[in-house]
Scaffold this active site. Structure first.
Site, PDB file in Angstrom:
ATOM      1  N   LYS A  37      -7.105  -5.058  -5.042  1.00 32.62           N
ATOM      2  CA  LYS A  37      -5.790  -5.337  -4.475  1.00 32.62           C
ATOM      3  C   LYS A  37      -5.615  -6.839  -4.268  1.00 32.62           C
ATOM      4  O   LYS A  37      -4.551  -7.401  -4.558  1.00 32.62           O
ATOM      5  CB  LYS A  37      -5.611  -4.590  -3.147  1.00 32.62           C
ATOM      6  CG  LYS A  37      -5.480  -3.085  -3.276  1.00 32.62           C
ATOM      7  CD  LYS A  37      -5.212  -2.452  -1.920  1.00 32.62           C
ATOM      8  CE  LYS A  37      -5.017  -0.946  -2.035  1.00 32.62           C
ATOM      9  NZ  LYS A  37      -4.683  -0.320  -0.729  1.00 32.62           N
ATOM     10  N   ASP A  65       0.852  -1.180   0.000  1.00 38.86           N
ATOM     11  CA  ASP A  65       0.000   0.000   0.000  1.00 38.86           C
ATOM     12  C   ASP A  65       0.893   1.236   0.000  1.00 38.86           C
ATOM     13  O   ASP A  65       2.105   1.139   0.248  1.00 38.86           O
ATOM     14  CB  ASP A  65      -0.897  -0.034   1.241  1.00 38.86           C
ATOM     15  CG  ASP A  65      -1.788   1.191   1.348  1.00 38.86           C
ATOM     16  OD1 ASP A  65      -2.315   1.625   0.319  1.00 38.86           O
ATOM     17  OD2 ASP A  65      -1.936   1.710   2.464  1.00 38.86           O
ATOM     18  N   LYS A  66       0.318   2.396  -0.239  1.00 41.82           N
ATOM     19  CA  LYS A  66       1.118   3.628  -0.229  1.00 41.82           C
ATOM     20  C   LYS A  66       0.914   4.419   1.051  1.00 41.82           C
ATOM     21  O   LYS A  66       1.846   4.593   1.845  1.00 41.82           O
ATOM     22  CB  LYS A  66       0.766   4.502  -1.436  1.00 41.82           C
ATOM     23  CG  LYS A  66       1.586   5.801  -1.499  1.00 41.82           C
ATOM     24  CD  LYS A  66       1.026   6.776  -2.505  1.00 41.82           C
ATOM     25  CE  LYS A  66      -0.193   7.504  -1.988  1.00 41.82           C
ATOM     26  NZ  LYS A  66       0.097   8.469  -0.908  1.00 41.82           N
ATOM     27  N   ARG A 100       7.076  16.729  -5.207  1.00 37.88           N
ATOM     28  CA  ARG A 100       5.844  16.934  -5.963  1.00 37.88           C
ATOM     29  C   ARG A 100       5.749  18.395  -6.354  1.00 37.88           C
ATOM     30  O   ARG A 100       5.812  19.282  -5.502  1.00 37.88           O
ATOM     31  CB  ARG A 100       4.640  16.520  -5.107  1.00 37.88           C
ATOM     32  CG  ARG A 100       4.719  15.098  -4.632  1.00 37.88           C
ATOM     33  CD  ARG A 100       3.734  14.783  -3.529  1.00 37.88           C
ATOM     34  NE  ARG A 100       2.348  14.891  -3.953  1.00 37.88           N
ATOM     35  CZ  ARG A 100       1.328  14.335  -3.305  1.00 37.88           C
ATOM     36  NH1 ARG A 100       1.546  13.631  -2.212  1.00 37.88           N
ATOM     37  NH2 ARG A 100       0.106  14.478  -3.730  1.00 37.88           N
ATOM     38  N   THR A 145      -2.482   1.275  -4.788  1.00 35.40           N
ATOM     39  CA  THR A 145      -2.969   2.413  -4.012  1.00 35.40           C
ATOM     40  C   THR A 145      -4.273   2.927  -4.585  1.00 35.40           C
ATOM     41  O   THR A 145      -4.566   2.731  -5.773  1.00 35.40           O
ATOM     42  CB  THR A 145      -1.922   3.543  -3.997  1.00 35.40           C
ATOM     43  OG1 THR A 145      -2.446   4.678  -3.317  1.00 35.40           O
ATOM     44  CG2 THR A 145      -1.547   3.954  -5.412  1.00 35.40           C
TER      45      THR A 145
END
Length: 1405
Positions: A973, A506-507, A753, A833
């Site tokens: 997932k 997962d993120k 980012r 994610t």
């Protein structure tokens, strides 16, 4: 092609198919409580159930009885524990064999020591495993209790009764629920008044007095009501919640079930929720109440019988983004319900004081639970591999028994007629030569039963328990900050940690902290770098100057709006004296150079050279402070402003602007207030329009009007992706564009980012014309979104570039290094994610999953005008992997040499010229770093729909070194994990920290939960619980590697030492007429696996090390030996079995020959059988112990002790047992000491046979070490010769390649690698849906798209614009001017900024 696909294995025999079905039999299917979802449900509120809900006998129909809100993640209940656990244990073929042998020995015809003693080892094995599994599951029940016993406010009192029936709750382990928390007895009416007052809450007047739709709220008639009977909110545990209950959720609380929103505390009944437990997205989502229920704002209104309605719902399903329901009033009017009006279990209420809702789905019917699976019964790969090995041994046992039976039958039938004395009286029906063959067969099974070692399973359980404790007590993976050790929740999977091939992560909360840091910015061509680490006191409110403008000294509510509080005044943001650090933002942004430039800009004369720089500084920070949808709250205690944003990165931008002096003071209706260093008073802006962000526009803009008597111009403030903004800039400013582009490259290379900022002045007449077209577009019924986007394009052009921002999505400690090391270990990492594609790519860069020189392949779900997912995947294979043979193998193309795709593949990949996006370095798509596949949830759903697409996706992913799946649901997932697990037969590990990761964790071979901020749902369902992602490296590379090597060595040595013993018995059959007799005293055989030979394998399983931990951590490549299964498998097993057979033959025949060719006695008498057989036992036991030591890598004190203890006990036992006279115990070997220890055959025979037995293994290991040296042997030798050697330096010089190569080659290789890494590449990406190629520059921005709150704000703005259109005085200001602070020294002539001909002035329209 690497690992072959499991589903392409070709034809298999029926036996193989049967075995696979039996081996993969799902125990859960026998005990699962799953049922069909049932018919669509109707939830009745304040009205009775209809008659058709009852059958002819007046009982409720089963389909109308809803599930309770109890959620159980454990495997067992009191009733199912024994049968289910026994079924799981009897999946071991060996246990079935032991049970059959034990039952066989209960028959009198097969004499034994004691039937109870025979079955005791099996009972011990089953009992120990039961205790272990029961303890693990009790821990799960305790975790479930922690969730199920959370409290929630449920409507009670008054006349409210919930008619909707629910099932009874399931029974669980009693020890999991302490007595104080057990369900109390049902209270009578007299007991109600005795309830503690803390369990009740009553609504305040301000909650009820908020404006509601006229005529839709009924209030109880005024009368004297006992407080105990007054409608109120009662605190109830979650598992007692029922369908149809009204509940009240307060800010920062989780929702216990799926509920329909009736009303909220906010304007227009909007609620903000955090859904990262569901979809992994960090930005807040807005939800709104159903219009037909907004009058239900209090307990009294909810309990009033006149407020009756029903909710018609579809059956429960696992789609998180769809719900079909409607609210039906008693008069038959319906109000539709969509997903924007429903709050799902697992979400958390944020920035909203309270929400009242009615429960629609509970427990296992909630969407989050439907996306999770039941607790699986996992078996380690080693255990699964043992079953075929046990089958091999069973086959050997069957052959031996059949041979003995046939030979015995033939010999008896030959010698009985001759009067053989040993066949005297063999003429009975149950004892004669014709049936004794069958009896001998059964005797042989009993005699040779130790070929399947039952003690092996006890030893494995002991060793795995110790390995779990080693993990628990390892200080290197202990997180001191939260006092969290690494916990093994499933003790039987430790060796699986050493065989992991794929990691699914997962993120949010796993790789990232879900916290932002405003790191750098580029303004007007200059970079400002803030402090990387927080300063002391950052978390304390930062003092700011309170505006002194008299017009803001007292702010009254807007006309027509009453105060929302009757007890105290709501703090006014204009009077706040400090700024609190926003939640989700780690540090404040401070930069001394920026502070100096702002101070210089404030005092800069309008006609000076600094005026233009001051203008851009002002524009840049004003855009950050106003171009957003954040809210402002004021803490009544500290009088500090805190920003509430829908995403952490938006909060970081507003917070950074406030840190440098541009303080957003809130928004009142459509008026935004901003405090800046350039003015003493607060500046006001009227918010005209919000041109919202979405994934296609990749930008957000706001249209503002300055509320200034001298300056009423209209501004357009824009932020977005660099390529989108650069394409919309005005001509000129080439130098600034170039410099800003270089800064963006620098930001992206650091994994930050980025956002690009621009603005412009919009002339009044141009705005009026545009606003009319925009209003028509937003009210259009056809193609509204396309029309709105087209109208926005008309305004967002000719922008002036201001600069760019760089935000760090702060990762968990050590994440980039851990991922790099795991990739170096040969493990492929997939990230799954719920975040959007840009966020996923940005995190991929910052975590080292995507390297600078990687190429990104993007596959998107179908959209209008784009290629299908199948076509995109085919195009990607043909474009980037033409020699892979995938298309030919799948039958997609008939001609392997074809240079163009077949018609079914659509058009070929093309390069699309899109301005800044087209500026790509040489060799785009051919970067040397390999490929990373990025696929979104829509494309993934289509690819998993059929087997052909599934195979193509899997083979495409196998060609890539990493895969990122974005916008995926929890169920997807799990499907991704199963795709790799079942399709490749690979060992998988899933790691996550939220409820949305539970299904993925349960689907993987090994599930790891992180005890993070998202609760304990993932930990409760995991096999291992860690506190930080970085601990995963040591868990796999050290503990996993050690455990797999230890357990593999333990198992094969167990089989080996037992085959030696069985070999002695087998060779003796040649000399005892194949009668299945024992060659040795039975007690030696009985204690073989108990005392003589059990210690060395256990010591190996506990203390052996293939290499020291610091070596395994420094050289991750060594994990390859473990990952590829070198330590255990059928090949290794057969080698050890062959060793055992050969050694048994050496021991038996040499000892037998030495004792029988000449007498071992000094008196000349013939030897007794137990004289030479005891010598065989000594030789075999000592050889087995030394052989195990020979296969041990590290001889610690415990290993020395374990190797020696067996022979010592054997000597002591023999000396004592042979000396006990028959008068005390029945013994056949009394006095054997007198002949045994005095015989030279005993001493020399034992020495000779041990040396000859061990010699082949010793020679092979010496040859292997000298001529075919493995990497493990090499580093162990180096560590032995140089104990202080730093293997981290060897890794820096090339790792294992450096240790294998001459120094000259090593230096040359490293120089080329360094040169390659120094190239300033940025990962190129190719969008297969459009053919667009671009260079990634770190753009990412998260916010809710098309959210309820934003739609309502847009609607209100449009209404106000329409109302004010006739009153608005049209003005035309042709040029841009500075704030008052920059105009206080304004000369009579125009400034540089105001001259239309100035090259630096904003564009004129």
């Amino acid at each position: 092609m690497g690992k072959q696909l499991a589903f392409k294995s070709g034809k298999r025999s029926r036996l193989a198919i049967w075995y696979e079905k039996a081996n993969n039999f799902n125990i859960e299917s026998l005990f699962s409580r799953k049922r069909e979802p049932g018919p669509p449900r109707t939830v009745f509120v304040n009205q009775p159930l209809p008659p058709d809900y009852y059958d002819d006998k007046g009982r409720l129909k089963k389909e109308h009885i809803y599930r309770s809100n109890q959620v159980i993640t454990s495997k067992y209940t009191v009733i199912t524990f024994v049968p289910r656990n026994l079924l799981e244990q009897f999946r071991r073929i060996a246990n079935i064999f032991f049970l059959a042998i034990a039952i066989l020995q209960f028959f009198p015809i097969f004499p034994t020591v004691s039937p109870g003693l025979v079955i005791l080892p099996l009972l011990i094995v089953l009992g120990i495993t039961m205790l272990k599994d029961g303890y693990e599951d009790i821990k799960r029940h305790q975790s479930d209790r922690h969730v199920n016993y959370s409290t929630v406010r449920v409507l009670a009192g008054g006349d409210f009764e919930n008619p909707n029936p629910v099932q009874r709750k399931s029974k669980t382990f009693v020890p999991a629920i302490p007595p104080r928390l057990r369900r109390p007895r049902k209270k009578s009416a007299e007991d109600v008044e005795a309830l503690p007052e803390d369990d009740r809450e009553y609504d305040s007047e301000d909650d009820e007095n908020l404006p509601v739709e006229e005529g839709r709220r009924f209030r109880p008639q005024s009368q004297n009501i006992n407080m105990s009977d007054q409608p109120h909110w009662k605190k109830t545990i979650w598992e007692d919640l029922r369908v149809g209950d009204f509940i009240k959720i307060m800010d920062d609380e989780s929702f216990p079930a799926d509920l329909l929103i009736c009303s909220t505390s906010e304007d227009e009944n909007v609620a903000y929720v955090e859904t990262k437990n569901l979809d992994g997205e960090t930005n807040l989502k807005s939800r709104n109440a159903n219009p037909a229920l907004t009058h239900l704002r209090s307990a009294a209104a909810c309990a009033d019988k006149r407020n009756a309605f029903r909710v018609e719902c579809d059956r429960p399903d696992n789609n998180l983004y769809k719900i079909s329901a409607a609210v039906v009033n008693p008069d038959g009017t319906k109000s539709s319900v969509d997903s924007q009006q429903v709050l799902l279990r697992g979400t958390v209420l944020r920035n909203t004081r309270w929400v009242i809702g009615v429960v629609l789905f509970t427990g296992e019917d909630t969407k989050i639970v439907l996306n999770s699976g039941g607790a699986p019964s996992k078996r380690s790969k080693v255990e699964r591999q043992m079953n075929p090995q046990v089958f091999v041994n069973l086959g050997i046992l069957a052959v031996m028994a059949v041979v003995c039976a046939i030979a015995d039958a033939i010999l008896e039938q030959r010698y009985y007629p001759l009067g053989a004395p040993w066949l005297y009286n063999d003429n009975e029906s149950s004892d004669n030569p014709h049936v004794n063959g069958l009896v001998t067969f059964a005797f042989a099974l009993i005699t040779f039963q130790n070929i399947i070692p039952i003690s092996l399973y006890i030893s494995i359980e002991v060793v795995r328990t110790a390995q779990a404790l080693f993990i628990y007590f390892d200080r290197e993976i202990y997180y001191e900050k939260t006092d969290s050790p690494t916990l093994a929740r499933s003790w039987n999977l430790s060796d699986d940690l050493g065989q992991i091939e794929y990691i699914f992560s997962d993120k949010t909360g796993t790789l990232t902290q879900n916290a932002m840091v405003f790191r750098q910015c580029s303004v007007a061509g200059r970079v400002y770098t803030g402090n990387e680490e927080p300063e002391e006191g950052d978390d304390m409110p930062q003092k700011v100057e309170v505006p002194s403008d008299p017009k803001f000294s007292r702010v009254s509510p807007p006309p027509g709006k009453e105060s929302t509080s009757s007890s105290e005044d709501v703090p006014d943001p204009l009077h706040a004296s400090a700024i609190q650090l926003t939640q989700g933002v780690l540090t404040r942004f401070r930069d001394s150079a920026l502070a100096a430039d702002i101070a210089a800009a404030v005092g800069a004369p309008p006609d000076s050279d600094r005026a233009r720089a001051a203008e851009r500084l002002y524009g840049f920070w004003t855009t950050l402070a106003l171009c957003h949808t954040a809210l402002v709250t004021v803490d009544s205690e500290t009088n500090a402003i805190e920003y509430k944003a829908q995403s952490p990165d938006e909060a970081a931008l507003v917070q950074a602007a406030a840190d440098v002096g541009f303080v957003f003071r809130g928004r009142e209706r459509d008026i935004m207030r901003l405090q800046t260093p350039f003015a003493q008073e607060v500046e006001e802006f009227q918010l005209l329009h919000i041109l919202e962000f979405n994934s296609s526009r990749k930008r957000m803009s706001v249209v503002l009007r300055r509320m200034d008597e001298r300056d009423g111009r209209i501004l357009l403030l824009t932020k977005g992706a660099d390529n989108v903004i650069f394409e919309r800039l005005r001509p000129g400013d080439d130098e600034l564009k170039k410099i800003t582009g270089q800064h963006l490259d620098m930001f992206a290379s650091e994994g930050l980012r980025t956002l690009t900022l621009a603005w412009k002045v919009v002339p009044e007449d141009a705005y009026e014309q545009w606003a009319e077209v925009y209003n028509d577009a937003i009210t259009s019924l056809d193609n509204r979104e396309e029309k709105v986007d087209a109208v926005c394009e008309q305004l967002e052009h000719s922008l002036e570039l201001l600069g760019a921002t760089a935000i760090e999505d702060r990762l968990q400690d050590g994440v980039p290094e851990t991922i790099a090391d795991l990739k170096e270990a040969g493990i492929k990492i997939w990230v799954a994610t719920g975040d959007k594609l840009e966020t996923a790519i940005a995190i991929g860069h910052s975590t080292n999953l995507i390297q600078r020189d990687n190429n990104i392949i993007i596959v998107r779900g179908n959209a209008d005008g784009t290629k299908s997912v199948w076509t995109q995947m085919c195009s990607a294979v043909q474009e980037f992997f033409p020699d892979s043979g995938i298309l030919e193998d799948e039958g997609i193309v008939d001609n392997p040499t074809a240079s163009h795709p077949s018609p079914s593949m659509g058009y070929p990949l093309q390069r699309v010229a899109t301005g800044m996006s087209d500026i790509v370095g040489h060799g785009n798509g051919e970067r040397p770093g390999g490929f990373v596949l990025v696929i979104d949830g829509g494309a993934l759903g289509m690819a998993l729909d059929d087997d052909r697409s599934k195979r193509l996706l899997l083979r495409l992913a196998m060609e890539c070194e990493g895969v990122i799946c974005c916008r995926v649901s929890p169920l997807q997932k799990a499907l991704i994990v199963r795709l790799v697990k079942d399709g490749l037969g690979a060992m998988t590990l899933a790691i996550g920290d939220g409820a949305n990761d539970v299904s993925m964790i349960q689907a993987a071979d090994v599930g790891v939960g992180i005890s993070g901020e998202e609760g304990l749902q993932a930990v409760n369902s995991s096999d291992y619980a860690i506190a930080q992602f970085r601990f995963l490296k040591r868990l796999l590379l050290v503990h996993g590697h050690w455990s797999y090597a230890r357990n593999g060595n333990l198992i094969v040595n167990f089989f080996y030492k037992n085959i030696i013993c069985i070999g002695l018995l087998w060779w003796f059959q040649i000399y005892c007429a194949w009668s299945s007799e024992y060659v040795m005293d039975y007690t030696y055989l009985l204690f073989w696996n108990t005392f003589w030979t059990i210690a060395p394998p256990i010591a190996t399983g506990l203390f052996d090390r293939v290499a020291d931990d610091h070596i395994l951590m420094a050289l991750p490549e060594l994990y390859r030996h473990s990952r590829e299964g070198e330590y255990f498998g059928m090949g290794v097993f057969l080698v050890y079995m062959f060793d055992g057979i050969v050694q048994s033959a050496i021991v038996f025949f040499l000892v037998l020959y030495s004792y029988t060719t000449t007498s071992a006695r000094w008196d000349g008498y013939d030897v007794y059988i137990y004289e030479f057989s005891t010598t065989m036992v000594f030789a075999a036991a000592i050889a087995a112990s030394l052989f195990n030591g020979l296969n041990t890598n590290v001889w610690t004190g415990w290993v020395f002790f374990a190797v020696a203890i067996g022979p010592v006990l054997l000597w002591v036992y023999t000396a004592v047992y042979n000396a006990i006279p028959p008068s005390q115990i029945s013994s056949d070997i009394y006095g054997n000491n007198h002949y045994l220890f005095q015989s030279p055959e005993f001493w020399f025979g034992m020495l000779l046979t041990i040396i000859l037995a061990l010699l082949p293994r010793y020679i092979w290991k010496a040859y292997e070490f000298g001529y075919i040296t493995s990497d493990i042997d090499r580093v162990r030798w180096l560590h032995k010769q140089q104990p202080d050697r730093d293997f981290e330096k060897d890794r820096g010089r090339g790792g294992l390649a450096h240790l294998r190569r001459p120094l000259s080659q090593i230096d040359h290789r490293r120089s080329s690698v360094s040169a390659r890494r120094l190239n300033n590449f940025h990962a190129s990406q190719t969008d297969m849906s459009t053919g667009l190629r671009s260079v990634h520059r770190g753009f990412d921005f998260a916010t809710e798209e098309n959210g309820v709150a934003l739609r309502r704000l847009q609607s209100n703005l449009s209404e106000r614009q329409s109302e004010q259109q006739t009153k608005r005085r049209k003005r035309h200001v042709p040029s841009f001017s500075l704030p008052r602070s920059l105009r206080r020294k304004k000369p009579p002539h125009p400034t540089v900024a105001e001259e239309p001909s100035g090259s630096e002035s904003p564009p004129q329209n």
